[in-house]
Design a protein around this motif. Sequence first.
Motif, PDB file in Angstrom:
ATOM      1  N   UNK A  63      12.567   1.191  -1.586  1.00 24.80           N
ATOM      2  CA  UNK A  63      11.195   1.396  -2.064  1.00 24.80           C
ATOM      3  C   UNK A  63      10.860   2.886  -2.100  1.00 24.80           C
ATOM      4  N   UNK A  64      11.311   3.644  -1.111  1.00 23.90           N
ATOM      5  CA  UNK A  64      11.099   5.088  -1.097  1.00 23.90           C
ATOM      6  C   UNK A  64      11.900   5.771  -2.203  1.00 23.90           C
ATOM      7  N   UNK A  65      13.052   5.203  -2.491  1.00 23.43           N
ATOM      8  CA  UNK A  65      13.891   5.701  -3.590  1.00 23.43           C
ATOM      9  C   UNK A  65      13.125   5.631  -4.906  1.00 23.43           C
ATOM     10  N   UNK A  66      12.387   4.529  -5.137  1.00 25.85           N
ATOM     11  CA  UNK A  66      11.556   4.381  -6.337  1.00 25.85           C
ATOM     12  C   UNK A  66      10.479   5.456  -6.402  1.00 25.85           C
ATOM     13  N   UNK A  67       9.957   5.794  -5.218  1.00 26.49           N
ATOM     14  CA  UNK A  67       8.850   6.747  -5.134  1.00 26.49           C
ATOM     15  C   UNK A  67       9.361   8.194  -5.216  1.00 26.49           C
ATOM     16  N   UNK A  68      10.584   8.396  -4.724  1.00 29.70           N
ATOM     17  CA  UNK A  68      11.145   9.741  -4.674  1.00 29.70           C
ATOM     18  C   UNK A  68      10.881  10.445  -3.368  1.00 29.70           C
ATOM     19  N   UNK A  69      10.569   9.677  -2.309  1.00 31.39           N
ATOM     20  CA  UNK A  69      10.283  10.254  -0.994  1.00 31.39           C
ATOM     21  C   UNK A  69      11.452   9.978  -0.056  1.00 31.39           C
ATOM     22  N   UNK A  70      12.103  11.044   0.404  1.00 35.15           N
ATOM     23  CA  UNK A  70      13.225  10.884   1.324  1.00 35.15           C
ATOM     24  C   UNK A  70      12.747  10.941   2.771  1.00 35.15           C
ATOM     25  N   UNK A  71      13.085   9.931   3.567  1.00 32.94           N
ATOM     26  CA  UNK A  71      12.758  10.025   4.998  1.00 32.94           C
ATOM     27  C   UNK A  71      13.717  10.999   5.680  1.00 32.94           C
ATOM     28  N   UNK A  72      13.310  11.506   6.835  1.00 32.98           N
ATOM     29  CA  UNK A  72      14.210  12.378   7.595  1.00 32.98           C
ATOM     30  C   UNK A  72      15.373  11.577   8.179  1.00 32.98           C
ATOM     31  N   UNK A  73      15.097  10.354   8.570  1.00 33.46           N
ATOM     32  CA  UNK A  73      16.164   9.428   8.947  1.00 33.46           C
ATOM     33  C   UNK A  73      15.638   8.012   8.821  1.00 33.46           C
ATOM     34  N   UNK A  74      16.561   7.053   8.761  1.00 31.03           N
ATOM     35  CA  UNK A  74      16.182   5.641   8.704  1.00 31.03           C
ATOM     36  C   UNK A  74      16.907   4.901   9.816  1.00 31.03           C
ATOM     37  N   UNK A  77       0.808  -1.219   0.000  1.00 29.11           N
ATOM     38  CA  UNK A  77       0.000   0.000   0.000  1.00 29.11           C
ATOM     39  C   UNK A  77       0.844   1.272   0.000  1.00 29.11           C
ATOM     40  N   UNK A  78       2.158   1.139   0.256  1.00 31.40           N
ATOM     41  CA  UNK A  78       3.025   2.320   0.260  1.00 31.40           C
ATOM     42  C   UNK A  78       2.952   3.046  -1.085  1.00 31.40           C
ATOM     43  N   UNK A  79       2.974   2.284  -2.165  1.00 34.01           N
ATOM     44  CA  UNK A  79       2.940   2.893  -3.499  1.00 34.01           C
ATOM     45  C   UNK A  79       1.618   3.624  -3.740  1.00 34.01           C
ATOM     46  N   UNK A  80       0.538   3.070  -3.223  1.00 34.17           N
ATOM     47  CA  UNK A  80      -0.770   3.688  -3.405  1.00 34.17           C
ATOM     48  C   UNK A  80      -0.844   5.045  -2.704  1.00 34.17           C
ATOM     49  N   UNK A  81      -0.209   5.149  -1.547  1.00 34.11           N
ATOM     50  CA  UNK A  81      -0.282   6.382  -0.765  1.00 34.11           C
ATOM     51  C   UNK A  81       0.807   7.380  -1.118  1.00 34.11           C
ATOM     52  N   UNK A  82       1.797   6.958  -1.906  1.00 28.86           N
ATOM     53  CA  UNK A  82       2.973   7.783  -2.184  1.00 28.86           C
ATOM     54  C   UNK A  82       2.658   9.172  -2.722  1.00 28.86           C
ATOM     55  N   UNK A  83       1.757   9.332  -3.721  1.00 27.45           N
ATOM     56  CA  UNK A  83       1.522  10.681  -4.268  1.00 27.45           C
ATOM     57  C   UNK A  83       1.090  11.690  -3.206  1.00 27.45           C
ATOM     58  N   UNK A  84       0.191  11.303  -2.310  1.00 26.77           N
ATOM     59  CA  UNK A  84      -0.278  12.213  -1.268  1.00 26.77           C
ATOM     60  C   UNK A  84       0.828  12.497  -0.242  1.00 26.77           C
ATOM     61  N   UNK A  85       1.635  11.467   0.043  1.00 27.08           N
ATOM     62  CA  UNK A  85       2.729  11.670   0.988  1.00 27.08           C
ATOM     63  C   UNK A  85       3.721  12.682   0.439  1.00 27.08           C
ATOM     64  N   UNK A  86       4.000  12.603  -0.849  1.00 28.37           N
ATOM     65  CA  UNK A  86       4.943  13.531  -1.469  1.00 28.37           C
ATOM     66  C   UNK A  86       4.436  14.963  -1.409  1.00 28.37           C
TER      67      UNK A  86
END
Length: 589
Positions: A265-276, A239-248
Amino acid sequence: MTAYPFLQDNIEYLQRTGNPVYQWLTNQEFKEEALLNNIFINEMGIHDWRMESGKGMLESLVPNGLYANWTKNDKPDTSATFIVGANLGYGVNHVLTNTPDTHKVMLLEPRAEMLLACLGQTDYRPFFESKKFHLMIPDQDFIYEVIRNLDLQFIYGQIHLKGDIPSQQLGKEYAWWTKTVRDKLENFSLELSTLRYRQDVMVGNEVQNFKRALSDGSLKGLENKAGGVGAVILGAGPSLEHHAPKLLEHKNHVLYTCGLQTVPALQNIGLKPHFCMAIDYDKSMLDIFHRLDPDFVADIPLIYSTKVNPEAIKRYTGPTIPLWTIGGMGTYVMKDHDLVLDAGGNVSVTLSRFLRWAGVNHLVMVGQDYAWINNQSHAGGHHGFNKNMTMRSFHQMTKNMDGEEILTTVQYMTAKRELEDDLRKAAFPIYNIYGGGAVINGTKAMDIETALKEGVLASAPGSVDRFMGEFIGCREATNSLTLEPRGPMWSTSMRNAEKHLAKLFKNMNKNQQEIHQTFQRIEAFIKQDPLYMPYLFNECIDLAGLTRAKHSYDTKDFPEFKRIAKAVMKKVREIDKLVCTEKPKQAVA
């Protein structure tokens, strides 16, 4: 109260010894009338308990036949039995009187009046005194701590769970608590197998990482520094991919965190976390770097458990900050110097504990599906991504929020239960941006549009930037710690012990008691040093096999001790080389 001749003596014992069950009983509103009126002698001439239906709970269930098989088990000396439901003590007493004194018996009775009724029929003080019989309060954390103290029974014996059938007539809570105890036993069995077979790897990694971790910064200054922050724990579920546009669209409004495994997976989406964060200790962590763009993570801080494979930390191109965790050197050596966290079994639990300790305002789960969705195991980019599912023994079915059956795994369900147990401790609401996966109990499920409307994906103005400023500053904090190598002294002591045992084993039959006492002294010696003890976990367990799982010794036990002693000294010298900094003092003979 003549119907309960032993109640006062048992209660006074529990009070005098500070047993938690006494405090629990004093806080319960139990049915006093039931205690006065419900006990009677039934047609079989035995004490019985009258249920709300008017029938006795033992009228159609004869105790003699009911509990006969409860003690027909292998290895009774080194085993333990959990019982859920006391009735008037028939099952409990059968196990107590038909197992050796070393057999542990744990009773969970969720109804106060039934526990009092049971305590009133039998004098349990000798069993309490010998530490054979233990009462548990109906609290999940308490139960798990009891289970965690039975590691030797898990390894050298068997753990049995008995749900009392007569008690189950009283209410659904007995079946519920039986299932809860079973889940806790399964969780610890998995945890212990990890400790037993991987402790050397985990603490071995920590030994190699030790000096780097001391100079890599400290998280201890972040306690309660995340006020006003809304934090998101990103999982790599489908479901991460489904929610990605709104998260961005709202990436600057909340603190995004995730496990290192989720970053590709976030790299594919283009969403950088603040930390991992990384907590997994085995070499499989290195597989992540086949998919990880070093430029993408160059400015993403990594919190790494000090038990992580050293090569994974070396390969990570971004900033790194250590996290000391319970179960290794952090338990004793670092507890007064830095944050030491119970990491739990999966990174979402660790992140939850860290974020709560840091004082975030609320938590949001995204991509935490714990199930396959539309025949997909993970979001794209994750190293476990799979769309061609083949049923395996570890797969099972669960239900989503709509009651539809979905595919999951034993590992997913274990991780979900642990997360649910942890989230219960939060003093604020936990939200789950639901994507069709397994239900996470204790969270408020909602779609992403509702989350945006209700401000769930938001923080107090400036709070995220302020916290991240504090976070980055943690890298400047260092720990200065001087540890003295004790290997030469240990070598002398172990060599003297081996010589003494060699003499005793020459006349083995005569010296059985002294051999046992010598093994006990050696076991105490190995456990006394907090610097070495975490790395010697397996050797301590092996030595316990000689001190607590045996009643007599034969010729093969001396070579087994020599093997253990050799392994102990190899590890002690490794710690002296990689952790300690002072020159060794002269050995004490």
